[in-house]
Design a protein around this motif. Structure first.
Motif, PDB file in Angstrom:
ATOM      1  N   TYR A   1       0.931  -1.203   0.241  1.00 23.84           N
ATOM      2  CA  TYR A   1      -0.018  -0.096  -0.111  1.00 23.84           C
ATOM      3  C   TYR A   1       0.855   1.078  -0.070  1.00 23.84           C
ATOM      4  CZ  TYR A   1      -4.282  -2.499   0.536  1.00 23.84           C
ATOM      5  OH  TYR A   1      -5.496  -3.429   0.056  1.00 23.84           O
ATOM      6  N   GLY A   2       1.775   1.319  -1.241  1.00 21.26           N
ATOM      7  CA  GLY A   2       2.347   2.432  -1.215  1.00 21.26           C
ATOM      8  C   GLY A   2       2.047   3.885  -1.339  1.00 21.26           C
ATOM      9  N   PRO A   3       2.408   4.892  -2.113  1.00 18.52           N
ATOM     10  CA  PRO A   3       1.910   6.138  -2.104  1.00 18.52           C
ATOM     11  C   PRO A   3       0.267   6.243  -2.237  1.00 18.52           C
ATOM     12  CG  PRO A   3       3.906   6.118  -3.449  1.00 18.52           C
ATOM     13  CD  PRO A   3       3.448   4.778  -2.968  1.00 18.52           C
ATOM     14  N   ALA A   4      -0.427   6.941  -1.409  1.00 16.91           N
ATOM     15  CA  ALA A   4      -1.770   7.262  -1.529  1.00 16.91           C
ATOM     16  C   ALA A   4      -2.321   7.729  -2.874  1.00 16.91           C
ATOM     17  CB  ALA A   4      -2.126   8.052  -0.291  1.00 16.91           C
ATOM     18  N   ASP A   5      -1.438   8.487  -3.500  1.00 21.92           N
ATOM     19  CA  ASP A   5      -1.945   8.911  -4.857  1.00 21.92           C
ATOM     20  C   ASP A   5      -1.944   7.919  -5.726  1.00 21.92           C
ATOM     21  OD1 ASP A   5       0.669   9.068  -4.932  1.00 21.92           O
ATOM     22  OD2 ASP A   5       0.980  10.760  -6.103  1.00 21.92           O
ATOM     23  N   ALA A   6      -1.337   6.804  -5.575  1.00 17.55           N
ATOM     24  CA  ALA A   6      -1.079   5.789  -6.664  1.00 17.55           C
ATOM     25  C   ALA A   6      -2.210   4.887  -6.330  1.00 17.55           C
ATOM     26  CB  ALA A   6       0.271   5.119  -6.607  1.00 17.55           C
ATOM     27  N   VAL A   7      -2.761   4.571  -4.904  1.00 14.28           N
ATOM     28  CA  VAL A   7      -3.599   3.675  -4.826  1.00 14.28           C
ATOM     29  C   VAL A   7      -4.945   4.215  -4.815  1.00 14.28           C
ATOM     30  CG1 VAL A   7      -4.480   1.852  -2.831  1.00 14.28           C
ATOM     31  CG2 VAL A   7      -1.880   2.648  -3.012  1.00 14.28           C
ATOM     32  N   PRO A   8      -5.889   3.603  -5.480  1.00 20.25           N
ATOM     33  CA  PRO A   8      -7.355   3.925  -5.503  1.00 20.25           C
ATOM     34  C   PRO A   8      -7.996   3.867  -4.341  1.00 20.25           C
ATOM     35  CG  PRO A   8      -6.631   2.504  -7.573  1.00 20.25           C
ATOM     36  CD  PRO A   8      -5.622   2.460  -6.579  1.00 20.25           C
ATOM     37  N   GLY A   9      -8.607   4.819  -3.934  1.00 17.02           N
ATOM     38  CA  GLY A   9      -9.328   5.064  -2.697  1.00 17.02           C
ATOM     39  C   GLY A   9      -8.394   5.533  -1.372  1.00 17.02           C
ATOM     40  N   GLY A  10      -7.128   5.745  -1.794  1.00 12.65           N
ATOM     41  CA  GLY A  10      -6.160   6.221  -0.955  1.00 12.65           C
ATOM     42  C   GLY A  10      -5.650   5.279   0.026  1.00 12.65           C
ATOM     43  N   VAL A  11      -4.812   5.632   0.989  1.00 14.32           N
ATOM     44  CA  VAL A  11      -4.152   5.017   1.894  1.00 14.32           C
ATOM     45  C   VAL A  11      -4.496   5.736   3.360  1.00 14.32           C
ATOM     46  CG1 VAL A  11      -2.062   3.953   3.056  1.00 14.32           C
ATOM     47  CG2 VAL A  11      -2.679   3.911   0.223  1.00 14.32           C
ATOM     48  N   ASP A  12      -4.977   4.870   4.429  1.00 13.39           N
ATOM     49  CA  ASP A  12      -5.125   5.448   5.729  1.00 13.39           C
ATOM     50  C   ASP A  12      -3.998   6.153   6.118  1.00 13.39           C
ATOM     51  OD1 ASP A  12      -5.111   5.808   8.640  1.00 13.39           O
ATOM     52  OD2 ASP A  12      -6.946   4.706   8.473  1.00 13.39           O
ATOM     53  N   PRO A  13      -4.186   7.659   6.322  1.00 12.41           N
ATOM     54  CA  PRO A  13      -3.102   8.599   6.665  1.00 12.41           C
ATOM     55  C   PRO A  13      -2.080   8.001   7.935  1.00 12.41           C
ATOM     56  CG  PRO A  13      -5.033   9.698   7.278  1.00 12.41           C
ATOM     57  CD  PRO A  13      -5.558   8.645   6.402  1.00 12.41           C
ATOM     58  N   GLU A  14      -2.703   7.624   8.910  1.00  7.95           N
ATOM     59  CA  GLU A  14      -1.855   7.098   9.905  1.00  7.95           C
ATOM     60  C   GLU A  14      -0.994   5.753   9.703  1.00  7.95           C
ATOM     61  OE1 GLU A  14      -4.015   6.325  13.525  1.00  7.95           O
ATOM     62  OE2 GLU A  14      -5.320   8.120  13.211  1.00  7.95           O
ATOM     63  N   GLY A  15      -1.313   5.103   8.415  1.00  6.27           N
ATOM     64  CA  GLY A  15      -0.179   4.173   8.054  1.00  6.27           C
ATOM     65  C   GLY A  15      -0.413   2.820   8.706  1.00  6.27           C
ATOM     66  N   TRP A  16       0.461   2.201   8.547  1.00  6.58           N
ATOM     67  CA  TRP A  16       0.581   0.837   9.211  1.00  6.58           C
ATOM     68  C   TRP A  16       0.580   1.031  10.913  1.00  6.58           C
ATOM     69  CZ3 TRP A  16      -0.535  -3.211   6.418  1.00  6.58           C
ATOM     70  CH2 TRP A  16      -0.406  -3.419   5.013  1.00  6.58           C
ATOM     71  N   ARG A  17       0.040  -0.001  11.583  1.00  6.14           N
ATOM     72  CA  ARG A  17       0.141   0.320  13.097  1.00  6.14           C
ATOM     73  C   ARG A  17      -0.021  -1.193  13.802  1.00  6.14           C
ATOM     74  NH1 ARG A  17      -5.354   3.716  12.263  1.00  6.14           N
ATOM     75  NH2 ARG A  17      -4.369   3.456  10.309  1.00  6.14           N
ATOM     76  N   ALA A  18       0.381  -1.138  14.827  1.00  4.63           N
ATOM     77  CA  ALA A  18      -0.019  -2.293  15.773  1.00  4.63           C
ATOM     78  C   ALA A  18      -1.436  -2.236  16.364  1.00  4.63           C
ATOM     79  CB  ALA A  18       1.002  -2.504  16.873  1.00  4.63           C
ATOM     80  N   MET A  19      -1.933  -3.114  16.552  1.00  8.88           N
ATOM     81  CA  MET A  19      -3.374  -3.451  17.278  1.00  8.88           C
ATOM     82  C   MET A  19      -3.236  -4.055  18.310  1.00  8.88           C
ATOM     83  SD  MET A  19      -4.989  -1.816  14.691  1.00  8.88           S
ATOM     84  CE  MET A  19      -6.948  -2.357  15.117  1.00  8.88           C
TER      85      MET A  19
END
Length: 459
Positions: A441-459
Motif C-alpha cells: 500500500y504505497g503512495p496514497a496518490d497511486a492507490v485507488p481510494g487512498g491509504v489511511d494517513p496514519e499508515g501501518w500500526r500495531a493493534m
C-alpha cells in the motif's frame, strides 16, 4: 539447443518397437506403423505387418481420418490471421443459408456449434459424396441443431464439412487445392492427398471372434472430405507434428498454433482428461498434456500427439477398422521415449544485452499487501508472479507504444503500463487497472481510494 543425440538410444528403440509389436499383435492389425519426433526431427520409426518381411515403410499412405480436421483448422486460422474473417463471425456472414447460420466460426472449429454429429443416412464414411451433392444434404432437415450453440462440446463431422466449404467460398477454389498450395507444399508434405496414391495400404475389418478379414470400401466422400478423408504417410505426419509443435511463419505462426491448443469449450468430463481447442484434441495421459488428433475411417485408424513439455511427438497408423487404439499407442510412444530419455533443460545463459530502465523495474512489487515479483526475460518480456499463495501472474510482451500485453493466465490480453512521477522516476505499475507499488500500500496518490494517513500500526 539440446544435448540429446539425433537418434534414440538402443534401449529406447527396442522398447518402442516392442510396444508397437504388442499393439499390432494384440490389436490384430494387418499392419501398423509408428514414429517419434523429438525437437522437430524424426528420431524413430517402426512397422509391423502380418506378412513376413513386408513391413510398410514411412512412405506408404494410410487414411488418417479426422486428423484431416487439423489441416482444415489451419486453413481457417490462416484466413483469420489475414483478416478475412473473425472467429466470432457467424457462419452466415460468409456462407449464408445453412442450418448453422447462427454458429460462429470458433464454435464450428471447437465442436461447440450444437450441430448434429453425423449426416443424414446413408453412413457418409462408406458411401460416395454424390449422394450428398449440396450443403443441405449433409445436415438433418428436422433437427440439425442438437444443442444451443456455444453451450457444450458435441463432436460434429458436418460442422467441419461446413468449414471446408467456408474455405472454398473465401478462397474461390476447392479447399483441397488451397491446402496443397498454402500448407502441404511449403511444409514438404507431397505424400498427403485427398485420394490414395501408390504406395498405399488397403483397409480391412477384422472379425471380432475369428482371425479372418474383410476388405473395407473406399469412397470419395465429396463435401464431407474435410471431416476426414485425407491420406498421409509416417514421414509426412512427422513433418506435420514438427509444424504443430513449433509453427512455420510461411504457414501459421507459433502464437496462432498456441491459441489453437487452448481449450475452447467446457470439457465433457469432470476430471478434464479430454478436451478440444480450435481443431486440436487435448488429452491428459499419465500426467502429460498432449494435443493433436485421432482419426478413423473404414479400414483405418490413426493418431498424432504432441507433448510440448517433452519436446516430443508421436504418431501411429493402422489399416484395421478397429483393434488396439492408435490414440493409446501414440501416447505410449511419447511416454516410453520421455521415460528413457527425459528432456534436458536448456542451459542457463545471460541476456545478450540489457536495458537499464527495464532492469530497474525488476524485483518486488505489491498489489495492496500481496507481494509479487517482476522478472526481465529475453526479448524485453516481463514476467509478473506472486511470491506466495495463489495470486495472479502472467508474462507480458512489449508493444511499440511502451506498454506490455499479457500473454497468459489472468492477465492474458490485458495491458501493463509503467506510470512515472513528474520527475520521470517510476511511480507504480498499472496492470489492467490494478496498481502495483514498491511497498505494501504505497503512495496514497497511486492507490485507488487512498491509504489511511496514519499508515501501518500495531493493534
Amino acid at each position: 539447443m539440446t544435448d540429446l543425440p539425433d537418434e534414440l538410444l538402443p534401449a529406447t528403440r527396442r522398447a518402442l518397437l516392442h510396444r508397437l509389436a504388442v499393439a499390432q499383435s494384440e490389436g490384430r492389425s494387418p499392419s501398423m506403423i509408428g514414429g517419434v519426433v523429438r525437437n522437430g526431427r524424426p528420431v524413430w520409426s517402426g512397422a509391423r505387418s502380418m506378412i513376413d518381411g513386408h513391413a510398410p515403410t514411412p512412405d506408404v499412405q494410410y487414411r488418417i481420418g479426422s486428423i484431416s480436421k487439423t489441416f482444415v483448422a489451419v486453413l481457417v486460422l490462416r484466413l483469420r490471421d489475414e483478416g478475412l474473417l473473425d472467429l466470432a463471425d457467424p457462419l452466415a456472414r460468409h456462407l449464408p443459408g445453412t442450418a448453422a447460420d447462427g454458429a460462429t466460426v470458433a464454435q464450428l472449429l471447437s465442436h461447440g456449434s450444437g450441430l448434429t454429429a453425423e449426416t443424414p443416412g446413408p453412413w457418409w464414411e462408406r458411401t460416395e459424396g454424390t449422394l450428398r451433392p449440396g450443403l443441405d444434404d449433409i445436415l438433418e432437415t428436422e433437427r440439425p441443431l442438437k444443442h444451443p450453440a456455444g453451450r457444450l462440446f458435441h463432436y460434429s463431422n458436418p460442422g467441419y464439412a461446413l468449414l471446408g466449404a467456408l474455405v472454398e467460398k473465401l478462397r474461390g477454389e476447392p479447399w483441397g487445392e488451397v491446402l496443397r498450395r498454402e500448407v502441404l507444399a511449403p511444409l514438404g508434405m507431397d505424400r498427403t492427398t485427398l485420394l490414395p496414391e501408390h504406395p498405399h495400404a488397403g483397409g480391412f475389418a477384422v472379425h471380432p471372434w475369428a482371425d479372418v478379414m474383410l476388405p473395407e470400401p473406399l469412397a470419395d466422400t465429396g463435401l464431407m472430405a474435410a471431416a476426414g478423408q485425407l491420406w498421409s504417410t509416417g514421414a509426412d505426419l512427422a513433418r506435420w507434428a514438427a509444424f504443430l509443435a513449433a509453427g512455420d511463419d510461411t504457414v501459421l505462426s507459433a502464437a496462432t498454433l498456441a491459441e489453437m491448443r487452448r481449450p475452447a469449450v467446457a470439457p465433457d468430463d469432470a476430471d478434464w482428461t479430454t478436451g478440444y481447442g480450435l481443431g486440436l484434441q487435448l488429452r491428459r495421459h499419465e500426467g502429460r498434456l498432449l494435443y493433436g488428433h485421432t482419426g478413423s475411417m473404414p479400414g483405418f485408424t490413426a493418431c498424432l500427439w504432441v507433448s510440448a513439455d517433452d519436446g516430443l511427438a508421436a504418431f501411429a497408423l493402422s489399416n484395421a477398422t478397429s483393434g488396439y487404439s492408435t490414440a493409446q499407442l501414440a501416447a505410449e510412444l511419447i511416454t516410453i521415449t520421455a521415460g528413457h530419455e527425459p528432456r534436458l533443460p536448456e542451459p542457463w545463459r545471460p541476456l545478450p544485452e540489457v536495458d537499464r530502465e527495464l532492469l530497474e523495474l525488476t524485483g518486488p512489487w505489491y498489489w495492496g499487501a500481496a507481494p509479487n515479483t517482476l522478472r526481465l526475460r529475453a526479448d524485453r518480456v516481463l514476467e509478473l508472479a506472486p511470491l506466495a499463495g495463489g495470486g495472479r501472474g502472467s508474462r507480458f510482451r512489449p508493444e511499440p507504444d511502451g506498454t506490455w500485453t499479457g500473454l497468459d493466465n489472468y492477465y492474458a490480453g490485458e495491458t501493463l503500463r509503467v506510470v512515472r512521477a513528474a520527475d520521470g522516476t517510476v511511480g507504480h505499475l498499472d496492470v489492467g487497472s490494478f496498481v502495483f507499488t514498491r511497498e505494501p500500500y504505497g503512495p496514497a496518490d497511486a492507490v485507488p481510494g487512498g491509504v489511511d494517513p496514519e499508515g501501518w500500526r500495531a493493534m
